[in-house]
Structure formats: C-alpha cells, structure tokens
Motif scaffolding. Structure first.
Motif, PDB file in Angstrom:
ATOM      1  N   VAL A  28      32.760  40.332  29.712  1.00  0.00           N
ATOM      2  CA  VAL A  28      33.112  40.292  31.038  1.00  0.00           C
ATOM      3  C   VAL A  28      32.536  39.231  31.898  1.00  0.00           C
ATOM      4  N   GLU A  29      31.453  38.623  31.333  1.00  0.00           N
ATOM      5  CA  GLU A  29      30.732  37.462  32.233  1.00  0.00           C
ATOM      6  C   GLU A  29      31.878  36.535  32.117  1.00  0.00           C
ATOM      7  N   LEU A  30      32.704  36.010  31.041  1.00  0.00           N
ATOM      8  CA  LEU A  30      33.801  35.225  31.196  1.00  0.00           C
ATOM      9  C   LEU A  30      34.670  35.578  32.299  1.00  0.00           C
ATOM     10  N   GLY A  31      35.056  36.913  32.180  1.00  0.00           N
ATOM     11  CA  GLY A  31      36.328  37.558  33.048  1.00  0.00           C
ATOM     12  C   GLY A  31      35.609  37.270  34.611  1.00  0.00           C
ATOM     13  N   LYS A  32      34.279  37.572  34.534  1.00  0.00           N
ATOM     14  CA  LYS A  32      33.899  37.359  36.124  1.00  0.00           C
ATOM     15  C   LYS A  32      34.072  36.221  36.625  1.00  0.00           C
ATOM     16  N   ALA A  33      33.647  34.745  35.612  1.00  0.00           N
ATOM     17  CA  ALA A  33      33.706  33.466  36.027  1.00  0.00           C
ATOM     18  C   ALA A  33      35.204  32.981  36.338  1.00  0.00           C
ATOM     19  N   ILE A  34      36.195  33.549  35.997  1.00  0.00           N
ATOM     20  CA  ILE A  34      37.613  33.238  36.262  1.00  0.00           C
ATOM     21  C   ILE A  34      37.730  33.707  37.633  1.00  0.00           C
ATOM     22  N   PRO A  38      44.609  37.644  38.327  1.00  0.00           N
ATOM     23  CA  PRO A  38      45.278  38.695  39.035  1.00  0.00           C
ATOM     24  C   PRO A  38      44.621  40.139  38.745  1.00  0.00           C
ATOM     25  N   THR A  39      45.005  40.912  39.677  1.00  0.00           N
ATOM     26  CA  THR A  39      44.699  42.375  40.037  1.00  0.00           C
ATOM     27  C   THR A  39      44.500  43.055  38.436  1.00  0.00           C
ATOM     28  N   HIS A  40      45.615  43.092  37.549  1.00  0.00           N
ATOM     29  CA  HIS A  40      45.702  43.710  36.435  1.00  0.00           C
ATOM     30  C   HIS A  40      44.375  43.265  35.614  1.00  0.00           C
ATOM     31  N   ILE A  41      44.115  41.898  35.586  1.00  0.00           N
ATOM     32  CA  ILE A  41      43.340  41.129  34.691  1.00  0.00           C
ATOM     33  C   ILE A  41      41.789  41.512  34.949  1.00  0.00           C
ATOM     34  N   ARG A  42      41.621  41.596  36.534  1.00  0.00           N
ATOM     35  CA  ARG A  42      40.323  42.059  37.006  1.00  0.00           C
ATOM     36  C   ARG A  42      40.067  43.468  36.581  1.00  0.00           C
ATOM     37  N   ALA A  43      41.205  44.094  36.455  1.00  0.00           N
ATOM     38  CA  ALA A  43      40.964  45.666  36.273  1.00  0.00           C
ATOM     39  C   ALA A  43      40.630  45.753  34.738  1.00  0.00           C
ATOM     40  N   LEU A  44      41.170  44.826  33.797  1.00  0.00           N
ATOM     41  CA  LEU A  44      40.808  44.852  32.476  1.00  0.00           C
ATOM     42  C   LEU A  44      39.280  44.684  32.089  1.00  0.00           C
ATOM     43  N   SER A  98      39.563  21.957  28.724  1.00  0.00           N
ATOM     44  CA  SER A  98      38.121  21.903  29.534  1.00  0.00           C
ATOM     45  C   SER A  98      37.743  23.370  29.607  1.00  0.00           C
ATOM     46  N   LYS A  99      36.495  23.770  29.055  1.00  0.00           N
ATOM     47  CA  LYS A  99      35.989  25.106  29.234  1.00  0.00           C
ATOM     48  C   LYS A  99      35.530  25.320  30.689  1.00  0.00           C
ATOM     49  N   SER A 100      35.100  24.295  31.536  1.00  0.00           N
ATOM     50  CA  SER A 100      34.696  24.616  32.767  1.00  0.00           C
ATOM     51  C   SER A 100      35.942  24.944  33.664  1.00  0.00           C
ATOM     52  N   ARG A 101      37.137  24.288  33.336  1.00  0.00           N
ATOM     53  CA  ARG A 101      38.455  24.320  33.962  1.00  0.00           C
ATOM     54  C   ARG A 101      38.870  26.095  33.707  1.00  0.00           C
ATOM     55  N   LEU A 102      38.411  26.410  32.501  1.00  0.00           N
ATOM     56  CA  LEU A 102      38.996  27.725  32.027  1.00  0.00           C
ATOM     57  C   LEU A 102      38.134  28.798  32.903  1.00  0.00           C
ATOM     58  N   ARG A 103      36.773  28.308  33.113  1.00  0.00           N
ATOM     59  CA  ARG A 103      36.030  29.350  34.064  1.00  0.00           C
ATOM     60  C   ARG A 103      36.430  29.350  35.369  1.00  0.00           C
ATOM     61  N   ARG A 104      37.051  28.362  36.029  1.00  0.00           N
ATOM     62  CA  ARG A 104      37.438  28.147  37.227  1.00  0.00           C
ATOM     63  C   ARG A 104      38.794  28.852  37.668  1.00  0.00           C
ATOM     64  N   LYS A 105      39.751  28.697  36.555  1.00  0.00           N
ATOM     65  CA  LYS A 105      41.187  29.005  36.985  1.00  0.00           C
ATOM     66  C   LYS A 105      41.928  29.888  35.816  1.00  0.00           C
ATOM     67  N   TRP A 106      42.560  30.963  36.644  1.00  0.00           N
ATOM     68  CA  TRP A 106      43.093  31.635  35.772  1.00  0.00           C
ATOM     69  C   TRP A 106      44.351  31.088  34.975  1.00  0.00           C
ATOM     70  N   GLY A 107      44.932  30.152  35.591  1.00  0.00           N
ATOM     71  CA  GLY A 107      46.009  29.485  35.218  1.00  0.00           C
ATOM     72  C   GLY A 107      46.073  29.019  33.835  1.00  0.00           C
ATOM     73  N   ALA A 108      44.763  28.418  33.702  1.00  0.00           N
ATOM     74  CA  ALA A 108      44.645  27.809  32.302  1.00  0.00           C
ATOM     75  C   ALA A 108      44.484  28.646  31.081  1.00  0.00           C
TER      76      ALA A 108
END
Length: 146
Positions: A28-34, A38-44, A98-108
């Motif tokens: 969940v911490e990882l998910g909140k960092a992105i 999209p909405t369905h991913i936030r719902a997950l 880049s893990k920092s990129r992962l945390r910032r962008k859903w696209g990655a």
C-alpha cells in the motif's frame, strides 16, 4: 500430542496474519507513492487497505477465540495471493531502471505490469478479502454466542 499440534497451528495462523498485514502495508505504501495511477489501480490499493483492516480485526478476535482450521486455510490462501502480488510488483520493479521513477510515475510501473496481470491481481485480492470477511463473521458470531 493433539493439544501441541493444535497450539502450533494457532501460532502458525497468527504468524501468517501478522506477516500478511506487514506485507500489505508495504504494498500500500508503494501504491500511495505512485502519483498518477489510474482510478482502478488506486481502488486496488484501497482494497488492500481494507484487507489489512480485516486482518487486523481477525488478529484482535484471536485474543478471544483461537483460530480454527478454516481460518488458518483462509489466511494461507490469502498469503498465496498476496505473494503473487508481491512477485508481480517485484518483477515490475526489476523491469524499471529507476525505483525513484517508479514511485513517481504510473507509466513506468504499468509498462512493466500488463493489464491482464493487474485484473488477475484485483480478482485475487477481492476473493481473499471476501473469504477473510466470511471468516471474520464466523468468528464474531462465535464470540457473541459465548
């Protein structure tokens, strides 16, 4: 000997519940960092928070009622599903340089984790949540009859 194996089963179930709760919190911490998921991913990730809350309540119930075989099996099933999610996330992280990129962008992240995998994970989480809620209801019913 039967009491010892029963006690070890209860301890194993409690251990699974604790490990699951901690694993889910990390996901969940990882998910909140992105930020731009999209909405369905936030719902997950919101479903995972609910699952963590159900696990927490099941742990609290264990103070009043010992886990039975059904609860232990439900927790093991949930653990398998969360492990599948962890493996998918780990693989996605390996595919992103880049893990920092992962945390910032859903696209990655979405590039490394395809839509079919995401849908499969969502279904698994929903099934685990439903099963554990049934176990929770069963335990609560038992507590109320005492």
């Amino acid at each position: 000997m039967d009491g010892i194996s029963s006690a070890s089963g209860v301890f194993a179930a409690v251990s699974i519940a604790i490990q699951l709760g901690e694993s889910i919190k990390k996901i969940v911490e990882l998910g909140k960092a992105i930020k731009d998921a999209p909405t369905h991913i936030r719902a997950l990730f919101q479903d995972l928070e609910v699952l963590a809350a159900v696990l927490s309540q099941i742990e609290q119930l264990n103070k009043h009622v010992a886990f039975d075989n059904v609860t232990e099996k439900a927790l093991q099933n949930c653990q398998i599903k969360i492990l599948k999610l962890q493996n998918a996330i780990h693989q996605a992280q390996l595919n992103v340089k880049s893990k920092s990129r992962l945390r910032r962008k859903w696209g990655a992240f979405s590039f490394a984790l395809n839509e079919h995998e995401i849908q499969s994970i969502q279904i698994s989480i929903e099934e685990a949540k439903s099963t554990l809620q049934l176990v929770q209801i069963k335990s609560l019913t038992y507590v109320l009859t005492l």
